[in-house]
Structures are given as C-alpha cells and as structure tokens.
Motif scaffolding. Sequence first.
Motif, PDB file in Angstrom:
ATOM      1  N   LYS A   6     -17.001 -22.292   3.412  1.00  0.00           N
ATOM      2  CA  LYS A   6     -15.487 -23.346   3.468  1.00  0.00           C
ATOM      3  C   LYS A   6     -14.434 -21.349   3.953  1.00  0.00           C
ATOM      4  CE  LYS A   6     -15.908 -27.112   0.811  1.00  0.00           C
ATOM      5  NZ  LYS A   6     -15.875 -27.768   0.073  1.00  0.00           N
ATOM      6  N   PHE A   7     -15.242 -20.680   3.341  1.00  0.00           N
ATOM      7  CA  PHE A   7     -14.148 -19.199   3.314  1.00  0.00           C
ATOM      8  C   PHE A   7     -14.318 -18.703   4.707  1.00  0.00           C
ATOM      9  CE2 PHE A   7     -15.676 -18.628  -1.384  1.00  0.00           C
ATOM     10  CZ  PHE A   7     -14.416 -18.958  -1.973  1.00  0.00           C
ATOM     11  N   SER A   8     -15.697 -19.075   5.047  1.00  0.00           N
ATOM     12  CA  SER A   8     -15.723 -18.229   6.280  1.00  0.00           C
ATOM     13  C   SER A   8     -14.781 -19.647   7.487  1.00  0.00           C
ATOM     14  CB  SER A   8     -17.046 -18.755   7.378  1.00  0.00           C
ATOM     15  OG  SER A   8     -17.759 -17.232   6.120  1.00  0.00           O
ATOM     16  N   LEU A   9     -14.819 -20.389   7.719  1.00  0.00           N
ATOM     17  CA  LEU A   9     -13.559 -21.338   7.973  1.00  0.00           C
ATOM     18  C   LEU A   9     -12.514 -20.469   8.116  1.00  0.00           C
ATOM     19  CD1 LEU A   9     -15.274 -24.474   7.511  1.00  0.00           C
ATOM     20  CD2 LEU A   9     -14.923 -23.471  10.009  1.00  0.00           C
ATOM     21  N   VAL A  10     -11.409 -20.976   6.253  1.00  0.00           N
ATOM     22  CA  VAL A  10     -10.482 -20.367   6.296  1.00  0.00           C
ATOM     23  C   VAL A  10      -9.934 -19.226   6.991  1.00  0.00           C
ATOM     24  CG1 VAL A  10      -8.807 -19.765   4.230  1.00  0.00           C
ATOM     25  CG2 VAL A  10     -10.385 -21.178   4.246  1.00  0.00           C
ATOM     26  N   SER A  11     -11.077 -17.858   6.739  1.00  0.00           N
ATOM     27  CA  SER A  11     -10.995 -16.321   7.337  1.00  0.00           C
ATOM     28  C   SER A  11     -11.251 -16.880   8.827  1.00  0.00           C
ATOM     29  CB  SER A  11     -11.874 -15.252   7.068  1.00  0.00           C
ATOM     30  OG  SER A  11     -11.769 -14.758   7.886  1.00  0.00           O
ATOM     31  N   LYS A  12     -11.337 -17.265   8.893  1.00  0.00           N
ATOM     32  CA  LYS A  12     -11.342 -18.026  11.246  1.00  0.00           C
ATOM     33  C   LYS A  12     -10.332 -18.365  11.295  1.00  0.00           C
ATOM     34  CE  LYS A  12     -13.107 -18.275  15.174  1.00  0.00           C
ATOM     35  NZ  LYS A  12     -11.912 -19.061  15.916  1.00  0.00           N
ATOM     36  N   ALA A  13      -9.873 -18.950  10.378  1.00  0.00           N
ATOM     37  CA  ALA A  13      -8.456 -19.930  10.584  1.00  0.00           C
ATOM     38  C   ALA A  13      -7.177 -18.600  10.636  1.00  0.00           C
ATOM     39  CB  ALA A  13      -8.456 -21.172   9.753  1.00  0.00           C
ATOM     40  N   ILE A  14      -6.942 -18.514   9.552  1.00  0.00           N
ATOM     41  CA  ILE A  14      -5.866 -16.921   9.178  1.00  0.00           C
ATOM     42  C   ILE A  14      -6.341 -15.929  10.340  1.00  0.00           C
ATOM     43  CG2 ILE A  14      -5.024 -15.044   7.646  1.00  0.00           C
ATOM     44  CD1 ILE A  14      -6.576 -16.986   5.678  1.00  0.00           C
ATOM     45  N   PRO A  18      -2.515 -16.086  12.015  1.00  0.00           N
ATOM     46  CA  PRO A  18      -1.937 -15.742  10.634  1.00  0.00           C
ATOM     47  C   PRO A  18      -0.914 -16.048  10.473  1.00  0.00           C
ATOM     48  CG  PRO A  18      -2.177 -13.746  12.891  1.00  0.00           C
ATOM     49  CD  PRO A  18      -1.676 -15.416  13.678  1.00  0.00           C
ATOM     50  N   ASP A  19      -0.437 -16.684  11.247  1.00  0.00           N
ATOM     51  CA  ASP A  19       1.398 -17.289  10.274  1.00  0.00           C
ATOM     52  C   ASP A  19       0.578 -18.391   9.408  1.00  0.00           C
ATOM     53  OD1 ASP A  19       2.612 -15.706  12.006  1.00  0.00           O
ATOM     54  OD2 ASP A  19       3.314 -16.719  13.174  1.00  0.00           O
ATOM     55  N   LEU A  20      -0.406 -18.609   9.440  1.00  0.00           N
ATOM     56  CA  LEU A  20      -0.881 -20.046   8.437  1.00  0.00           C
ATOM     57  C   LEU A  20      -1.680 -19.406   6.707  1.00  0.00           C
ATOM     58  CD1 LEU A  20      -3.880 -22.279  10.685  1.00  0.00           C
ATOM     59  CD2 LEU A  20      -1.614 -22.442   9.635  1.00  0.00           C
ATOM     60  N   SER A  21      -0.714 -20.358   6.073  1.00  0.00           N
ATOM     61  CA  SER A  21      -0.727 -20.217   4.714  1.00  0.00           C
ATOM     62  C   SER A  21      -1.799 -20.267   4.096  1.00  0.00           C
ATOM     63  CB  SER A  21       0.533 -21.275   4.188  1.00  0.00           C
ATOM     64  OG  SER A  21       0.226 -21.653   2.077  1.00  0.00           O
ATOM     65  N   VAL A  22      -2.274 -19.050   3.428  1.00  0.00           N
ATOM     66  CA  VAL A  22      -3.726 -18.785   3.113  1.00  0.00           C
ATOM     67  C   VAL A  22      -3.892 -20.086   2.077  1.00  0.00           C
ATOM     68  CG1 VAL A  22      -5.008 -17.212   1.783  1.00  0.00           C
ATOM     69  CG2 VAL A  22      -3.800 -16.271   3.537  1.00  0.00           C
ATOM     70  N   SER A  23      -2.653 -20.489   0.401  1.00  0.00           N
ATOM     71  CA  SER A  23      -3.236 -21.101  -0.345  1.00  0.00           C
ATOM     72  C   SER A  23      -2.659 -22.791   0.547  1.00  0.00           C
ATOM     73  CB  SER A  23      -1.387 -21.556  -0.993  1.00  0.00           C
ATOM     74  OG  SER A  23      -0.831 -21.563   0.090  1.00  0.00           O
ATOM     75  N   HIS A  24      -2.510 -22.604   1.314  1.00  0.00           N
ATOM     76  CA  HIS A  24      -2.757 -24.561   2.271  1.00  0.00           C
ATOM     77  C   HIS A  24      -3.759 -24.663   2.392  1.00  0.00           C
ATOM     78  CE1 HIS A  24       1.785 -25.075   2.190  1.00  0.00           C
ATOM     79  NE2 HIS A  24       1.563 -25.054   1.219  1.00  0.00           N
ATOM     80  N   VAL A  31     -11.682 -25.069  -2.212  1.00  0.00           N
ATOM     81  CA  VAL A  31     -11.721 -24.162  -2.450  1.00  0.00           C
ATOM     82  C   VAL A  31     -10.397 -23.367  -2.789  1.00  0.00           C
ATOM     83  CG1 VAL A  31     -13.731 -23.750  -0.894  1.00  0.00           C
ATOM     84  CG2 VAL A  31     -11.458 -22.130  -0.288  1.00  0.00           C
ATOM     85  N   SER A  32     -11.463 -22.157  -4.148  1.00  0.00           N
ATOM     86  CA  SER A  32     -10.114 -21.773  -4.588  1.00  0.00           C
ATOM     87  C   SER A  32      -9.562 -20.077  -4.086  1.00  0.00           C
ATOM     88  CB  SER A  32     -10.382 -21.227  -6.038  1.00  0.00           C
ATOM     89  OG  SER A  32     -11.289 -20.205  -5.866  1.00  0.00           O
ATOM     90  N   VAL A  33      -7.909 -20.110  -4.653  1.00  0.00           N
ATOM     91  CA  VAL A  33      -7.838 -18.413  -3.638  1.00  0.00           C
ATOM     92  C   VAL A  33      -8.268 -17.574  -4.285  1.00  0.00           C
ATOM     93  CG1 VAL A  33      -5.679 -17.615  -2.780  1.00  0.00           C
ATOM     94  CG2 VAL A  33      -5.270 -20.022  -3.262  1.00  0.00           C
ATOM     95  N   SER A  34      -8.540 -17.403  -5.031  1.00  0.00           N
ATOM     96  CA  SER A  34      -8.923 -15.628  -6.034  1.00  0.00           C
ATOM     97  C   SER A  34     -10.164 -16.101  -5.231  1.00  0.00           C
ATOM     98  CB  SER A  34      -8.757 -16.819  -7.376  1.00  0.00           C
ATOM     99  OG  SER A  34      -9.526 -17.390  -8.065  1.00  0.00           O
ATOM    100  N   GLY A  35     -10.981 -17.405  -5.356  1.00  0.00           N
ATOM    101  CA  GLY A  35     -12.565 -17.066  -5.042  1.00  0.00           C
ATOM    102  C   GLY A  35     -12.086 -16.749  -3.368  1.00  0.00           C
ATOM    103  N   PHE A  36     -10.836 -17.169  -2.435  1.00  0.00           N
ATOM    104  CA  PHE A  36     -11.797 -16.740  -0.806  1.00  0.00           C
ATOM    105  C   PHE A  36     -11.262 -15.154  -1.785  1.00  0.00           C
ATOM    106  CE2 PHE A  36      -8.513 -16.032   2.514  1.00  0.00           C
ATOM    107  CZ  PHE A  36      -9.477 -15.289   3.254  1.00  0.00           C
ATOM    108  N   TYR A  37     -10.282 -14.851  -1.776  1.00  0.00           N
ATOM    109  CA  TYR A  37      -9.973 -13.268  -1.588  1.00  0.00           C
ATOM    110  C   TYR A  37     -11.114 -11.970  -2.338  1.00  0.00           C
ATOM    111  CZ  TYR A  37      -4.942 -14.183  -0.447  1.00  0.00           C
ATOM    112  OH  TYR A  37      -4.185 -14.453   0.779  1.00  0.00           O
ATOM    113  N   TYR A  38     -12.062 -12.961  -3.388  1.00  0.00           N
ATOM    114  CA  TYR A  38     -12.759 -12.339  -3.372  1.00  0.00           C
ATOM    115  C   TYR A  38     -13.501 -11.975  -2.907  1.00  0.00           C
ATOM    116  CZ  TYR A  38     -17.258 -11.003  -6.667  1.00  0.00           C
ATOM    117  OH  TYR A  38     -18.309 -10.673  -7.121  1.00  0.00           O
ATOM    118  N   TRP A  39     -14.527 -13.389  -2.372  1.00  0.00           N
ATOM    119  CA  TRP A  39     -15.138 -13.206  -1.077  1.00  0.00           C
ATOM    120  C   TRP A  39     -14.987 -12.322   0.329  1.00  0.00           C
ATOM    121  CZ3 TRP A  39     -14.532 -14.660   4.036  1.00  0.00           C
ATOM    122  CH2 TRP A  39     -15.541 -15.105   4.649  1.00  0.00           C
TER     123      TRP A  39
END
Length: 292
Positions: A6-14, A18-24, A31-39
């Motif tokens: 899931k983190f990888s999919l979020v990173s790929k989408a961003i 780039p205009d997409l919201s990380v929180s959304h 998944v949590s935003v803090s968890g994504f940034y940690y990964w």
Amino acid sequence: MGKKEKFSLVSKAISDQPDLSVSHLCKYAEVSVSGFYYWQKRAFLRGESIEEELIKLIFHQKKSKVGAKTIKMLLVRKFWINVNLKKVRRLMKLHGLHVVIRKRNKYNNFLAANHEHKICSNHLNRKFKVQERDAVYVTDVTSLNYGKGARAYLSAVKDLGTQEIVHHQISKSPNLPLVMNGLDKLLERVPVEKRRKLIIHSDQGTQYTSAPYRTLMKSFGVIQSMSRRGNCLDNAPIESFFGHMKDELDLKNCKTYEELLTEVDSFIYYYNNERPQWGLKGKTPIECRGFS
C-alpha cells in the motif's frame, strides 16, 4: 495487500501526480500518514528506489521461487510499474535475490525411448504451441507427498490454447476413477464441432490405455494421443505445471488429506485466475480464455 504494498502504491501515485494529497491517498489506501513517511524515509536512507523495494517485496512474498519474468509481470499487474526485464535482473543480482531451483530428475538424462503405443499414436508430436482453446488438452498424474509420509495423487487436464487447468481430481490411489471422474462433464462442455477435432494427449500409463478410458474417448469423438514410452518431454506442458506447483506449495505443512485438498484447489484457482504467464503476454489463463 500488505502495508508495504500500500505504501508503494501511494508513493507511485504521488510520483505520477505530485498535486495529489498524501493524506487523502493514505486514507484511501487505509494506512497512516506517519507510517508512509517512515517507510519512505527508510527507503531513502537505504538509497533504494520504489522498483527495488517492490522487487524485493514480491520476491520474498513468493518465497524466493519467482524469476525476473514473473516479477516484471507482477509489477505491471499489481503496481502499474513497467520495468525493463534487464533492469529487473540487474536489481535482483544487486540484492542477491537468487531463485530456488528444483533439482533436476536424474532419470531425464537418459536417452528417451521412441516406442509409440501399438494402438494409439503420438498425434500431438510435441506441437505445444496452440492458439485456439479446446483444441488440445494434455493430461497426466503426479504424486503428492504431504504430512508425515502420507501420499496422494493428482490428475490434471491442461488446455494448451489458454494454459488453463480445465479439470483436476485428487485421490489417495492412482486408480482409474482418478482420471475418469468428471472427465465426461468436461467434454460435455465442449461444443460438438470442436470436440471432433479435440486432441487429448497423455503418457502410456495404465489408466489411459485401459478399455474404459479409451471407450470414453471414442464415445465423445475426441482424438486420443499418447507420448512415446518413457519420454516425458512428449508431455512437457503438464509436467511443467506439476513442477511449478510443487515449487510453490509447501505440502509438508498439510497434516491431513483435507488440508491437502484445500491447498491444491487454492493453488489451481490462483494459477488460472491470478498468476500471469510470460507466454500469454502477461495475461492469466482465464483472461486468455476470454480472447480465444
């Protein structure tokens, strides 16, 4: 789908937008935003790209039993990332991802026999490249060792046009019902016009040379074909399926016969519906069946 995927999919989408919201995106991926940034920080500190993360993730999820071609196809299907095959191989080598290869059967080194069956010829003659569904079926029986010294037997029928396992049966004995049960229902689903041209290929096992089996073939008007005696290469496609299945399954963890049935049924569903094949241009057998 695990958190890393899931983190990888979020990173790929961003990276794509780039205009997409990380929180959304994180909320959508559950998944949590803090968890994504940690990964993301961990990956950055290791100096690894998204592709490297995913290649390692897929490789370890498949228990070191998938090669570069399968990983490339899964990157496209699951993460919409198209990576050059040479790059996949290079990154696998860089991270020491070596595929577990099964031991070669020492008996395959002997010169193969050339004796055809007296009644049934080798009509297929290793013409394995088939474009049309329900044109050529190959079948065989293999043994399955499970639990503590227990053994069962699997009979499978593979359609060479789609690479799909169209029928399978498991039994505690390699008897005639193992290959006969349900075969009539499979053949009934094939249109009569196709059935007259259908080739069903097997080895010279006693089940396939028996009078009841040959009578069933004749009653449905299909063409029965047999490999030359002692020549496993004449039936390579189904032998290959058995090999991949035994590579990917851990049958020793099946303590009971019922657990074995569930494990094999699950694998065949996965093989037909979810496992992409290089020879099918990255499609699954079920997807290929829809185009044939």
